[in-house]
Design a protein around this motif. Structure first.
Motif, PDB file in Angstrom:
ATOM      1  N   TRP A  43       0.847  -1.209   0.000  1.00 15.19           N
ATOM      2  CA  TRP A  43       0.000   0.000   0.000  1.00 15.19           C
ATOM      3  C   TRP A  43       0.878   1.253   0.000  1.00 15.19           C
ATOM      4  N   LEU A  46       2.595   2.019  -3.315  1.00 19.48           N
ATOM      5  CA  LEU A  46       1.709   2.574  -4.340  1.00 19.48           C
ATOM      6  C   LEU A  46       1.237   3.992  -4.006  1.00 19.48           C
ATOM      7  N   THR A  47       1.136   4.294  -2.715  1.00 18.09           N
ATOM      8  CA  THR A  47       0.503   5.572  -2.333  1.00 18.09           C
ATOM      9  C   THR A  47       1.438   6.521  -1.590  1.00 18.09           C
ATOM     10  N   TYR A  78       6.236  -0.148 -10.619  1.00 20.03           N
ATOM     11  CA  TYR A  78       4.930  -0.387 -11.206  1.00 20.03           C
ATOM     12  C   TYR A  78       4.896   0.151 -12.624  1.00 20.03           C
ATOM     13  N   VAL A 111      -6.085   2.449  -5.783  1.00 21.12           N
ATOM     14  CA  VAL A 111      -5.538   1.455  -4.848  1.00 21.12           C
ATOM     15  C   VAL A 111      -6.504   1.305  -3.671  1.00 21.12           C
ATOM     16  N   TYR A 113      -7.358  -1.020  -0.051  1.00 21.45           N
ATOM     17  CA  TYR A 113      -6.719  -1.918   0.916  1.00 21.45           C
ATOM     18  C   TYR A 113      -7.734  -2.246   2.015  1.00 21.45           C
ATOM     19  N   TRP A 123      -6.975   4.965  -2.198  1.00 20.71           N
ATOM     20  CA  TRP A 123      -6.174   6.024  -2.811  1.00 20.71           C
ATOM     21  C   TRP A 123      -6.689   6.179  -4.233  1.00 20.71           C
ATOM     22  N   THR A 269      -5.783  -1.710  -8.086  1.00 17.84           N
ATOM     23  CA  THR A 269      -5.114  -2.713  -7.250  1.00 17.84           C
ATOM     24  C   THR A 269      -5.903  -2.853  -5.960  1.00 17.84           C
TER      25      THR A 269
END
Ligand code: ATP
Ligand code: MG
Length: 431
Positions: A43, A46-47, A78, A111, A113, A123, A269
């Motif tokens: 996480w 990606l963020t 990514y 994203v 989670y 996100w 994702t």
């Protein structure tokens, strides 16, 4: 979408490395070996925010800390629109922060989670991505939407800004509007149901108390009663909140993208911890496929990647029919005992079809010696030891093992075929 993750001197293992599949990624391993930790780091990669940093009221998703003195690094990559984007971040001990390349990172897409404690983080590239002010990148938007379990239901507020109304209010509103959002919610609920005989469906809105002004959503149960979602079972609550947040995240993303006059994202994702949490085995068997289908149906042309931690052998057995090694991956955490001591090791394992759940329990994924009670394992261990040892055996020791087996094995167990022939030699046919 996350392509790779490499960790050095952070978390439970000295090194960890993941080359992820573009569609489905499963992480197995004993308690405390790093599954949730890997999802937290995924996480963050990606963020660039730790969930607990964005919302201090959540109980998981703390910043990763270096394990030992010395250099600690997180590397990840990514795909972006033009090329693969690789990043490296090192822990700055003075700043107590992970620092890396300056400026605007590539856009990772939407994203999501789902944490194990019922918390949920979103996100959104349309709402949380850096924006430009006089050609300089500034990040003055909300860094992410991080909900505690309670905020998923009752809404997320930061200062005076209501970021999300929460499941109870939005569901009731969507149902009264009877528009696209409610249609999507019902579609997602139906698709995520345990089976076609027990479809999850919205019932009529209900008032629960004379003092409570809210209209409370209900679930129409197979036994004909509308159960207010506040009273729903743990599994229903988990699935209902996942369904709501999927719809909310996607609807809000589309709305924001339209306001910005941008195309919706091309990548989604979804990180999800203990995917099977609370679900009955029948439901565990269908959840991966239904989640992938639901996300794909919602996100349309966008590529969908799922990264899930699990303790469920049934879940692994359930993906056998559609696991594709060029899109999917299975990662396993183990304790390795070597000369230098014991270490946690993360491996990408070849996914082979094992057929049934017992075979999964005794596979590398779950490492049981036999899929039975501890007592049965002990008794069978002793029996196998006797069978393997050359004669002579004493009658007393054969009787002891025979008694132990009788206490734990069912009459129809196949092991009796092997054991009885041996035991009769010592104890007689009438034993
Ligand atoms: N933020 C963090 N920074 C550094 N190390 C961490 C962090 N969070 C967890 N760890 C380490 O990772 C270990 C594994 O924790 P984690 O919660 O990931 O286990 P898990 O595999 O998810 O277990 P369970 O199956 O019980 O949920 C912890 O014991 C701790 O050593
Ligand atoms: Mg965990």
């Amino acid at each position: 979408m996350l392509e790779s993750l490499r960790l050095e001197n952070v978390g439970p293992a000295p090194h960890m490395e993941m080359e992820l599949g573009s569609r489905l990624n499963l992480i197995t391993g004993d308690n405390g070996l790093g599954k949730s930790f890997l999802l937290d780091v995924a996480w963050w990669a990606l963020t660039r925010r730790w969930p607990a940093e964005v919302n201090p009221s959540v109980t998981s998703g703390l910043m990763a800390r270096p394990t030992k003195p010395g250099r600690a690094a997180i590397r990840f990559s990514y795909p972006s629109k033009v090329k693969k984007e690789s990043y490296q971040s090192e822990f700055d001990r003075r700043a107590e922060a992970w620092v890396g390349r300056q400026g605007r990172p590539a856009n990772p897409g939407l994203v999501l989670y789902a944490q194990v404690d019922g918390g949920f983080s979103v996100w959104d590239p349309a709402r949380n991505y850096w924006k430009k002010a006089k050609s300089v990148d500034v990040q003055e938007r909300q860094p992410a939407y991080v909900f505690s379990a309670r905020e998923v239901w009752s809404g997320l507020k930061v200062g005076e800004i209501q970021l999300c109304n929460g499941l109870l209010a939005d569901w009731a509103l969507w149902q009264k509007e009877d528009g696209e959002a409610f249609r999507q919610l019902n579609t997602v609920l139906a698709a995520m149901s345990p089976g076609s005989e027990e479809p999850l469906a919205a019932g009529d809105l209900a008032k629960l108390s004379v003092d409570d002004a809210r209209w409370i959503p209900t679930l129409r149960m197979p036994y004909g009663i509308d159960v207010p979602v506040l009273y729903a079972s743990a599994a229903m609550k988990r699935i209902v909140s996942l369904a709501y947040l999927l719809v909310w995240s996607w609807q809000e993303h589309l709305r924001a993208a339209a306001l910005l006059d941008e195309q919706p994202t091309s990548q989604v994702t979804f990180l999800i911890d203990e995917l099977e949490s609370h679900l009955h085995p029948r439901w565990q068997r269908t959840i991966v496929r239904s989640l992938l289908q639901v996300m794909q149906a919602l996100a349309g042309k966008a590529a969908v990647q799922l990264v899930a931690a699990t303790h469920s052998p049934l879940l692994l057995a359930s993906v056998e029919p559609f696991f594709e090694p060029d899109k999917d991956a299975w990662f396993d955490l183990d304790l390795e005992h070597g000369d230098g001591g014991t270490e946690v090791l993360l491996r990408k394992r070849d996914f082979v079809r094992l057929g049934d759940v017992s075979n999964w329990l005794t596979s590398d994924a779950f490492d049981l010696r036999i899929p039975r009670s501890v007592e049965a394992e002990e008794a069978m261990g002793k029996a196998l030891h006797l069978l393997a040892r050359p004669a002579p055996h004493s009658v007393a020791e054969v009787r002891e093992v025979d008694d132990a087996l009788r206490g734990v094995l069912p009459d129809i167990d196949r092991f009796w075929v092997r054991w009885s022939a041996f035991a009769e030699e010592y104890l007689g046919a009438e034993r």
